[in-house]
Design a protein around this motif. Structure first.
Motif, mmCIF file in Angstrom:
data_model
loop_
_atom_site.group_PDB
_atom_site.id
_atom_site.type_symbol
_atom_site.label_atom_id
_atom_site.label_comp_id
_atom_site.label_asym_id
_atom_site.label_seq_id
_atom_site.Cartn_x
_atom_site.Cartn_y
_atom_site.Cartn_z
ATOM 1 N N VAL A 486 0.829 -1.212 0.000
ATOM 2 C CA VAL A 486 0.000 0.000 0.000
ATOM 3 C C VAL A 486 0.863 1.262 0.000
ATOM 4 O O VAL A 486 0.451 2.302 -0.529
ATOM 5 N N TRP A 487 2.064 1.169 0.590
ATOM 6 C CA TRP A 487 2.937 2.346 0.609
ATOM 7 C C TRP A 487 3.643 2.510 -0.730
ATOM 8 O O TRP A 487 3.881 3.639 -1.166
ATOM 9 N N ARG A 488 3.983 1.404 -1.379
ATOM 10 C CA ARG A 488 4.654 1.486 -2.676
ATOM 11 C C ARG A 488 3.788 2.115 -3.749
ATOM 12 O O ARG A 488 4.280 2.632 -4.739
ATOM 13 N N GLU A 489 2.480 2.037 -3.575
ATOM 14 C CA GLU A 489 1.560 2.543 -4.594
ATOM 15 C C GLU A 489 1.021 3.939 -4.270
ATOM 16 O O GLU A 489 0.302 4.526 -5.079
ATOM 17 N N HIS A 490 1.341 4.459 -3.092
ATOM 18 C CA HIS A 490 0.790 5.748 -2.679
ATOM 19 C C HIS A 490 1.581 6.897 -3.300
ATOM 20 O O HIS A 490 2.814 6.853 -3.370
ATOM 21 N N TRP A 491 0.912 7.958 -3.728
ATOM 22 C CA TRP A 491 1.541 9.052 -4.468
ATOM 23 C C TRP A 491 2.676 9.720 -3.686
ATOM 24 O O TRP A 491 3.660 10.182 -4.273
ATOM 25 N N TYR A 492 2.572 9.760 -2.357
ATOM 26 C CA TYR A 492 3.594 10.425 -1.554
ATOM 27 C C TYR A 492 4.558 9.434 -0.911
ATOM 28 O O TYR A 492 5.777 9.595 -0.996
ATOM 29 N N TRP A 493 4.043 8.389 -0.281
ATOM 30 C CA TRP A 493 4.877 7.490 0.506
ATOM 31 C C TRP A 493 5.770 6.598 -0.347
ATOM 32 O O TRP A 493 6.780 6.081 0.152
ATOM 33 N N LYS A 494 5.440 6.416 -1.617
ATOM 34 C CA LYS A 494 6.249 5.514 -2.447
ATOM 35 C C LYS A 494 7.693 5.982 -2.575
ATOM 36 O O LYS A 494 8.597 5.170 -2.778
ATOM 37 N N ARG A 495 7.947 7.275 -2.434
ATOM 38 C CA ARG A 495 9.320 7.777 -2.561
ATOM 39 C C ARG A 495 10.215 7.231 -1.449
ATOM 40 O O ARG A 495 11.408 7.034 -1.657
ATOM 41 N N PHE A 496 9.646 6.973 -0.264
ATOM 42 C CA PHE A 496 10.433 6.441 0.846
ATOM 43 C C PHE A 496 10.673 4.945 0.670
ATOM 44 O O PHE A 496 11.778 4.461 0.906
ATOM 45 N N ILE A 497 9.641 4.222 0.262
ATOM 46 C CA ILE A 497 9.762 2.772 0.106
ATOM 47 C C ILE A 497 10.649 2.429 -1.076
ATOM 48 O O ILE A 497 11.565 1.618 -0.987
ATOM 49 N N ASN A 498 10.396 3.043 -2.219
ATOM 50 C CA ASN A 498 11.106 2.672 -3.439
ATOM 51 C C ASN A 498 12.574 3.065 -3.401
ATOM 52 O O ASN A 498 13.428 2.382 -3.945
ATOM 53 N N GLU A 499 12.887 4.212 -2.744
ATOM 54 C CA GLU A 499 14.289 4.616 -2.645
ATOM 55 C C GLU A 499 15.084 3.673 -1.753
ATOM 56 O O GLU A 499 16.253 3.411 -1.977
ATOM 57 N N GLU A 500 14.420 3.128 -0.722
ATOM 58 C CA GLU A 500 15.097 2.243 0.215
ATOM 59 C C GLU A 500 15.054 0.793 -0.219
ATOM 60 O O GLU A 500 15.690 -0.060 0.365
ATOM 61 N N SER A 501 14.237 0.469 -1.225
ATOM 62 C CA SER A 501 14.056 -0.912 -1.639
ATOM 63 C C SER A 501 14.379 -1.069 -3.109
ATOM 64 O O SER A 501 13.488 -1.197 -3.946
ATOM 65 N N PRO A 502 15.670 -1.006 -3.514
ATOM 66 C CA PRO A 502 16.023 -1.181 -4.911
ATOM 67 C C PRO A 502 15.594 -2.558 -5.387
ATOM 68 O O PRO A 502 15.536 -3.503 -4.617
ATOM 69 N N ILE A 503 15.295 -2.670 -6.681
ATOM 70 C CA ILE A 503 14.772 -3.906 -7.239
ATOM 71 C C ILE A 503 15.905 -4.914 -7.405
ATOM 72 O O ILE A 503 16.819 -4.715 -8.200
ATOM 73 N N PRO A 504 15.885 -5.994 -6.614
ATOM 74 C CA PRO A 504 16.951 -6.982 -6.723
ATOM 75 C C PRO A 504 16.730 -7.912 -7.903
ATOM 76 O O PRO A 504 15.642 -7.991 -8.441
ATOM 77 N N ILE A 505 17.792 -8.587 -8.273
ATOM 78 C CA ILE A 505 17.705 -9.545 -9.376
ATOM 79 C C ILE A 505 17.935 -10.947 -8.828
ATOM 80 O O ILE A 505 18.894 -11.186 -8.092
ATOM 81 N N LYS A 506 17.037 -11.860 -9.141
ATOM 82 C CA LYS A 506 17.223 -13.252 -8.773
ATOM 83 C C LYS A 506 17.580 -14.047 -10.017
ATOM 84 O O LYS A 506 17.101 -13.765 -11.101
ATOM 85 N N ILE A 507 18.433 -15.050 -9.850
ATOM 86 C CA ILE A 507 18.813 -15.912 -10.962
ATOM 87 C C ILE A 507 18.102 -17.249 -10.812
ATOM 88 O O ILE A 507 18.242 -17.922 -9.798
ATOM 89 N N GLU A 508 17.298 -17.609 -11.794
ATOM 90 C CA GLU A 508 16.640 -18.916 -11.813
ATOM 91 C C GLU A 508 17.012 -19.582 -13.128
ATOM 92 O O GLU A 508 16.577 -19.173 -14.200
ATOM 93 N N GLY A 509 17.865 -20.635 -13.016
ATOM 94 C CA GLY A 509 18.351 -21.265 -14.231
ATOM 95 C C GLY A 509 19.211 -20.275 -14.988
ATOM 96 O O GLY A 509 20.156 -19.698 -14.468
#
Length: 517
Positions: A486-509
């Motif tokens: 809910v915070w990632r999708e909010h117009w204001y709060w997403k800046r705090f979540i997304n900046e602190e949660s970079p998109i990681p990469i997983k390797i499958e096969g």
């Protein structure tokens, strides 16, 4: 996508149903609200009883009956010693709930609930048997310790046990029992006021009943699956999940709990961790929601409603009966809110209740400003006195189905497992601190602000309604361990979540898969 997490905008559908067992344990846990409500409601009626004032606060009693006191009827009850009796409970609870955070995280939700019940039991006995002001205040401090533990643990317990589609209703059971506790206190005061000299002892001493109910009930309560996962591992958590959800297929919900536990194990200092930028939305809500809940002015009404009605000319019995009437209406409205919260959502009830309270408070201030004779005998025409009572009831209804239950529900459901206990403690600490400030300052504010006290609270209601509109996302039907979406999708709060949660990469096969969370 990383296993165990849903994509933004996708709500997981956990298996299971609302079992009779989970409803039963949530009802028992929610009786913690009886303790809070009874001790909130009892003090206002007791402090309006002449025998109580004569024994413990003779200067206030003398001031009430001096002719010169009537030069400003709003000031008849203004006494800092008298308000200390009311507010000492909350300052004790403020410190207790921070201790309760460690107990709840280390030993579980159930032990904190038991400590709360036993502490209130001791405090009730001390108050009922009080021989002097010191004994009276010590009893209130023990009540405060109990309330600090209960308020910290019970909302958490309810949010963790309830299935997400019923979390709002079952968590609102806490506020329902708060309302029942206030109503019970008002009825008790109405009856004991007729007992000469010692009726106040019965009022204060009967707090042992909700304390016994909570203490015995806590012995029967099982621990929450989230707490079991955090302290004892997945097998205990799975067993409890299967029991409360009524199905063996609990792997998806269990997987989210396991992931939350892994994160939780990395946190050694929860309070320091809570200050991280990525928790800024939850921290803001933990502070702002309970702060605004108290700045509605509801506890000023709950503590001092009998005193307020005596101020505007009702006799003692009539003022206590008015408190009973508002208690019945508030309890009924709380029950209605329980049915509405999971259907219409948290935001709708917050906004509707805010508008209703704002209108009611402005009308109350207008009636008092125009029709209350504060410089004469402290009375007003009866038709306006009863209109005032109606508007107080409308205000209480607005609070009872919105900011009352939601002020406890939303902070208890928004935190990740690793900061859930400390987050709830912050919310309860702010709540009790504001109750203390309002309780300590209300009679002095009533004396100086006069009818403007209700405009003061109305201004805060206006601000908090705007805050909800712009900054509070909807949390209904979101799993408690997937609330970050809910915070990632909010117009204001997403800046705090997304900046602190970079998109990681997983390797499958041989393929790279981006984690959209």
């Amino acid at each position: 996508m990383e296993e165990g997490r849903s994509s933004p905008g996708v709500k997981k559908e956990y298996k299971g149903r609302t079992t009779p067992f989970v409803v039963g344990v949530c009802i028992v846990a929610a009786t913690g609200g009886l303790v809070f409500g009874y001790d909130n409601g009892i003090s206002g009626g007791v402090t309006s009883m002449d025998p109580f004032l004569i024994k413990f606060f003779p200067a206030t009693y003398k001031k009430m009956h001096q002719k010169e006191a009537h030069t400003n009827a709003y000031c008849k009850f203004d006494s800092q010693i008298l308000t200390t009796f009311t507010s000492s409970l909350y300052i004790a609870g403020l410190f207790a709930c921070m201790v309760a955070s460690s107990v709840t995280r280390t030993y579980g939700r159930k032990p904190s609930i038991l400590v709360g019940g036993l502490s209130v039991l001791v405090g009730a006995v001390l108050n009922g048997a009080a021989l002097n002001v010191g004994m009276l205040i010590l009893g209130r401090i023990m009540l405060g310790i109990g309330i600090g533990f209960a308020d910290q643990a019970v909302p958490l317990y309810l949010s963790e046990m309830a299935p997400k589609q019923m979390r709002g209703a079952l968590n609102s059971g806490f506020q329902m029992f708060v309302a029942i506790g206030v109503l019970s206190a008002n009825i008790t005061n109405y009856g004991t006021a007729k007992i000469h000299n010692w009726g106040w002892r019965l009022s204060l001493g009967l707090a042992v009943i909700p304390a016994i109910i909570l203490s015995l009930g806590s012995l029967w309560l099982p621990e929450t699956p989230n707490s079991l996962m955090e302290r004892e591992g997945p097998e205990k958590a799975r067993s409890m999940l299967q029991r409360i959800r009524g199905t063996v297929d609990v792997e998806e919900e269990l997987s989210d709990m396991m992931e939350a536990k892994k994160i939780s194990e990395t946190v050694k200092h929860p309070l320091r961790n809570m200050m991280q930028r990525k928790y800024r939305p939850q921290l803001a809500m933990a502070v702002v929601i309970p702060l605004f809940q108290q700045l509605t002015g509801i506890n000023a009404i709950a503590f001092y409603l009998p005193v307020l009605f005596r101020t505007i000319g009702f006799e003692t019995n009539a003022s206590l009966m008015s408190a009973v009437i508002t208690g019945v209406i508030g309890t009924t409205a709380t029950v209605l809110g329980m049915f509405a919260v999971d259907r219409y959502g948290r935001r709708f009830l917050f906004l509707q209740g805010g508008v209703q309270m704002l209108v009611a408070q402005v009308i109350i201030a207008t009636i008092l400003g125009i029709k209350f004779d504060s410089s004469g005998d402290g009375s007003m025409p009866k038709v306006y006195a009863y209109l005032l009572l109606v508007m107080v009831c409308i205000y209480v209804v607005g609070f009872a189905w919105s900011w009352g239950p939601l002020g406890w529900l939303v902070p208890s459901e928004i935190f990740s497992l690793e900061v859930r206990s400390i987050g709830q403690s912050i919310a309860v600490t702010v709540n009790l601190l504001l109750i203390f400030i309002v309780a300590q300052g209300f009679l002095a504010m009533l004396c100086h602000f006069k009818f403007g006290i209700f405009l003061f609270f109305a201004g805060w209601v206006f601000l908090m309604t705007l805050f909800v509109y712009f900054f509070l996302p909807e949390t209904k039907n979101i799993g408690i361990e997937e609330m970050n979406s809910v915070w990632r999708e909010h117009w204001y709060w997403k800046r705090f979540i997304n900046e602190e949660s970079p998109i990681p990469i997983k390797i499958e096969g041989s393929r790279k898969i981006e984690n959209t969370q």
